[in-house]
Design an enzyme around this catalytic site. Structure first.
Site, PDB file in Angstrom:
ATOM      1  N   ASP A 430      40.005  43.909  30.280  1.00  0.00           N
ATOM      2  CA  ASP A 430      40.259  43.749  31.616  1.00  0.00           C
ATOM      3  C   ASP A 430      41.367  44.755  32.211  1.00  0.00           C
ATOM      4  O   ASP A 430      42.107  45.408  31.270  1.00  0.00           O
ATOM      5  CB  ASP A 430      40.311  42.336  31.858  1.00  0.00           C
ATOM      6  CG  ASP A 430      40.435  42.141  33.332  1.00  0.00           C
ATOM      7  OD1 ASP A 430      39.953  42.644  34.332  1.00  0.00           O
ATOM      8  OD2 ASP A 430      41.035  41.077  33.593  1.00  0.00           O
ATOM      9  N   GLU A 433      42.315  49.696  34.762  1.00  0.00           N
ATOM     10  CA  GLU A 433      42.347  50.745  35.482  1.00  0.00           C
ATOM     11  C   GLU A 433      43.312  51.986  35.637  1.00  0.00           C
ATOM     12  O   GLU A 433      43.250  52.973  35.879  1.00  0.00           O
ATOM     13  CB  GLU A 433      42.160  50.001  37.192  1.00  0.00           C
ATOM     14  CG  GLU A 433      41.174  49.516  37.693  1.00  0.00           C
ATOM     15  CD  GLU A 433      41.092  47.978  36.958  1.00  0.00           C
ATOM     16  OE1 GLU A 433      39.956  47.678  36.609  1.00  0.00           O
ATOM     17  OE2 GLU A 433      42.111  47.465  36.565  1.00  0.00           O
ATOM     18  N   ASP A 580      35.913  40.905  40.157  1.00  0.00           N
ATOM     19  CA  ASP A 580      36.336  39.551  40.902  1.00  0.00           C
ATOM     20  C   ASP A 580      35.730  39.222  41.968  1.00  0.00           C
ATOM     21  O   ASP A 580      36.389  39.395  43.225  1.00  0.00           O
ATOM     22  CB  ASP A 580      37.873  39.516  40.777  1.00  0.00           C
ATOM     23  CG  ASP A 580      38.602  39.541  39.605  1.00  0.00           C
ATOM     24  OD1 ASP A 580      38.138  39.301  38.512  1.00  0.00           O
ATOM     25  OD2 ASP A 580      39.669  40.211  39.397  1.00  0.00           O
TER      26      ASP A 580
END
Length: 883
Positions: A430, A433, A580
């Site tokens: 997670d 990015e 999310d």
């Protein structure tokens, strides 16, 4: 995991820039640029090469125009053309081969016999991709000036009126993209709530253009930030690339069927990984499980309420102060975590945890190991680049560094040791990015971490609230806390460039530019590549190195890895969850599974952010059962939403999981087929009905596999839904009633909150397990019922693939085709798989035929019946019998 959702995070009051923001008045006009003219053209049977020279005075609208360029056109095959426009010496940044291996470079296509053709106009230079059989122009830049500057590339193609364009993700826009004043921005960012009209976590610059005459695809292999603008002015539509670096590296796919384009794209980006059979089971997680007690109780409650649970997940709660590769010694002590894992494995269940790339800038083993190996991203002065994430001040791995793979693998092998650590079965990555909570320029990350209360305050240890069934040790006091430490610069050539604030500003939905709340874009990776160029690759590089780490732990087993950030080709190693989310899920899932070649995809069922309700969660549970990746997960500031908490949701979960599990070999077969040739395991309706214009905008229904039409109720408290039934023979899944679709919308009413409308498309054969089970291990022992759904000719076909479910290399498989004609079912193919110790059944116990006409006296003409025949057939060789 988001950056503005946890209770400990301070909200930031900046106004966000919409990704649909229009260019300010007075902005430079690319059409005023002179473009280029083609010279020194050399043509061959399989392509051409040319020099492109500036056709007039440079316009320099966002930097310096390059005076000359190199054009290379290659007919890779008769269905693919590769068009590449670069600087003459190819010194500009291009996506590295180590991240994106190029397909076989042997040009085996022919300009004379290709399904698509390259044509060009010399001055001003423009090119078109055409379909020779019809003369139709599929991609046409003629009349639109090519701009190629140090930090700005512009390429514009004409489109048909009201075009059907799909792809260009990651996004939550409609599956069929809007074509008026619409901008798709590709730049990875932490995007809580996955808003519409915004750039999100991943980047896939591929689009499908579907027309009644056929479908084709266009892929731009470029990892730089970009705006792709879809516009319609005076009835004329266009698509325009606006890219802030790199080169124009384009692949065109002929199709002409939608599925053919998907398969041709897979040849370039790579075929998706085959996932373990158990990965298709139901998964449970949440951010906010306070301690090991919460995790144990969730496992026990699923068992008590008889809702099948395949895999239990733990978010970053398990870590000490959110430090990677640690356990919280009080809330998640090693002995208790190992007890949970042992319990799950003893019951044929699995365990997965999250690992983030941002590592605590603290004196502890993982950080120190990385520092010794020199793998943390560095500033120009050699100091470690710092951000702020969950652990507080953090360092970030440089995935380009040759030491990073061994470092990452070493941490995985030690911390996730089967003998002495946390013996995970898969992993969840997670925040890649990469995400940071620090507003640019982040000059004082230490102070910023304090201000944002990172890491969040650890909760006090609590006494055991109750005894948990299945965990006898829960009656004792919590173990004494253990130690927090684990036991167990190559730049673009051709002009000055600004790596922080390029002259052309893409519509990144962050208030302070490209470097806001992420690694700064002027950071230089090992080998000289800048973050400016490689930012969009970070998540996929983490995925690849994590795959190798998991493979080292279990060399013979398929890794199950779920990631958040992806680039084109990521599906070769990992699956994807949609981030999310609040409500958006179906269109995103279709994009990844049918276009981007990442079939192991799904949303957080019942939603990550906000509070769900009983009826909403019940509806979502039934829809989630038809996501390839099926997981309930939500955030710590939301109410708990485990399926067993509400009677209606529990009922919906039991019913939907029952259907999913009985169909698990059907979807496993479809996943295997996609891993072999790229045929999507999920399909939008127009993939199946490409001539039916009514299907083109539909993104609230989809086809699961290639035979099951899924039409969820998407309004929370509604018991009816308007669905499109194509002009085809269908069967109601729940009643087996035959329906002749008329190619129009119908309203289904009185749909219970714990059911979902499903239809089997006629002409298909589906393998069902005879009954469901509590785990996929148990499920594999069930015999098969073969369901034959006849078409209007009384025929049907299908396939079935069976292997051991986990191994990378198989000793033997069953891979068969099934065909029903003239009242006879034949099954032919490979029969190498053998069950060991009763761990899997390959027996057919019955065949059910839907839609057979009744015969005999007393029956009305045209009536149909369901015929079921009991059989006892072991799949060890070709079989054929009458039904």
């Amino acid at each position: 995991m988001p950056f503005l959702t946890r209770s400990a995070v301070i909200l930031v009051s900046f106004g966000f820039v919409s990704a649909n923001a229009v260019v300010l008045s007075g902005a430079p006009d690319a059409n005023s640029c002179p473009g280029y003219k083609a010279t020194s053209v050399k043509e061959t049977a399989s392509g051409l090469a040319a020099e492109l020279r500036l056709a007039g005075a440079p316009c320099n609208i966002y930097g310096r125009d390059l005076e000359s360029l190199k054009l290379q056109v290659t007919y890779d095959s008769n269905s693919r053309i590769h068009v590449k426009i670069t600087d003459p010496d190819e010194k500009r940044y291009q996506v590295p081969e180590e991240v994106f291996p190029r397909p076989d470079s042997k040009a085996v296509g022919s300009a004379k016999s290709s399904d698509i053709a390259f044509t060009y106009t010399a001055s001003p230079f423009g090119f078109a991709i055409t379909r020779p059989t019809t003369g139709e122009k599929l991609f046409d830049t003629t009349g639109n000036a090519l701009v190629f500057e140090s930090q700005y590339l512009r390429l514009k193609t004409s489109l048909p009126t009201d075009p059907n364009i799909y792809g260009l993700g990651e996004h939550t826009d409609s599956f069929r993209l809007p074509n008026v004043n619409h901008t798709r921005t590709l730049w990875s960012r932490d995007s809580y709530g996955i808003p519409q009209n915004s750039n999100l976590y991943g980047n896939h610059p591929i689009y499908f253009d579907h027309r009644k005459s056929g479908t084709h695809g266009a892929f731009l292999l470029n990892s730089n930030g970009m705006d792709i603008k879809l516009e319609t002015v005076n009835g004329r539509s266009s698509l325009e690339y606006n890219v802030i670096g790199g080169v124009l590296d384009l692949y065109f796919f002929a199709g002409p069927e939608p599925v053919a384009v998907a398969k041709q794209y897979a040849e370039v980006v790579g075929l998706p990984a085959m996932m373990p059979y158990w990965g298709l089971g139901f998964h449970q997680c949440r951010y906010g499980y306070r301690d090991w007690i919460d995790v144990a109780e969730a496992i026990a409650n699923y068992s008590i309420t008889e809702i099948p649970l395949e895999t239990m997940w733990t978010d970053i709660d398990y870590m000490y102060n959110r430090w990677a590769f640690t356990l919280d010694p009080e809330q998640f002590p090693l002995d208790k975590v190992r007890e949970i894992v042992d319990y799950l494995h003893e019951h044929n269940q699995r365990y997965i945890v999250m690992v983030d790339p941002a590592t605590a800038y603290q004196n502890y083993p993982t950080f120190n190991h990385g520092k010794e190996d020199g793998i943390w991203l560095k500033e120009a002065d050699g100091s470690i680049h710092k951000g702020v994430v969950w652990p507080g001040v953090t360092a970030f791995p440089d995935w380009f560094h040759p030491n990073t793979g061994p470092f990452w693998t070493g941490e995985f092998v030690e911390f996730f040791s089967a003998d002495a650590g946390v013996d995970i079965d898969g992993v969840w990555i997670d925040m890649n990015e990469p995400a940071s909570f620090c507003n640019y320029p982040c000059k004082d990350p230490e102070a910023d971490a304090v201000k944002q209360k990172m890491p969040p305050q650890r909760l006090p240890v609590r006494e055991l609230p109750r005894s948990t069934p299945g965990f006898p040790g829960t009656g004792n006091a919590i173990a004494t806390a253990q130690s927090a430490e684990r036991r167990v610069r190559k730049r673009q050539k051709g002009g000055s460039i600004d790596l922080i604030s390029p002259p052309y500003a893409i519509a990144n939905d962050m208030p302070l530019g490209l470097s806001d709340r992420t690694v700064h874009t002027n950071i230089v990776h090992y080998g000289g590549l800048s973050e400016y160029d490689t930012h969009n690759l970070y998540g996929t590089m983490m995925s690849d190195i994590t795959y190798e780490a998991m493979l080292t732990r279990r060399p013979e087993l398929r890794p199950l890895i779920i990631t958040r950030s992806t680039f084109a080709g990521a599906g070769k190693r990992v699956g994807k969850w949609l981030g999310d989310n609040f409500r958006w899920s179906i269109s995103g899932m279709l994009g990844f599974a049918s276009i981007y070649q990442i079939p192991m995809v799904g949303s957080d069922v019942c939603g990550f952010g906000g509070n769900t309700t009983e009826t909403l969660c019940a509806r979502w549970a039934s829809l989630g059962a038809f996501n390839p990746f099926f997981r309930n997960h939500n955030g710590d500031t939301s109410i708990s939403q485990e399926f067993y908490l509400w009677p209606l949701v529990a009922s919906s979960a039991r019913k939907s999981i029952d259907i999913r599990y009985r169909l698990l070999d059907y979807i496993y077969t479809a996943m295997h087929r996609q891993s072999v040739d790229g045929t999507p395991l999920l399909n939008p309706l127009f993939f199946k009905y490409p001539k039916d214009t009514n299907t083109y905008p539909i993104d609230t229904q989809f086809i699961y596999g290639d035979a099951l039409l899924v039409s969820p109720v998407i309004e929370e408290n509604s018991t009816s839904v308007e669905v499109y039934l194509p002009k085809d023979t269908l069967y109601d899944f729940h009643t087996s009633k035959k329906i002749e679709g008329e190619g129009k919308n119908v309203t289904l009413t009185d749909i219970p909150f714990d059911e979902i409308p499903l239809h089997i498309l006629g002409g298909n054969i589906l393998p069902f397990r005879s009954s469901s089970a509590r785990t996929t291990t148990e499920l594999r022992t069930r015999p098969f019922t073969i369901v034959v759904a006849l078409d209007e000719r009384g025929e049907a076909s299908g396939s079935l693939y069976i292997d051991d479910g986990v191994s990378i290399q198989q000793k033997g498989v069953i891979d068969v085709t099934m065909e029903f004609k003239h009242g006879r079912l034949s099954i032919k193919g490979k029969f190498g798989f053998k069950s060991e110790k009763g761990d899997a059944s390959v027996k057919i116990e019955s065949v059910k035929v839907l839609g057979r006409r009744r015969s005999g006296e007393g029956h009305g003409e045209g009536e149909e019946e369901v015929v079921e025949k009991k059989v006892d057939v072991e799949l060890v060789g070709d079989v054929e019998f009458e039904v």
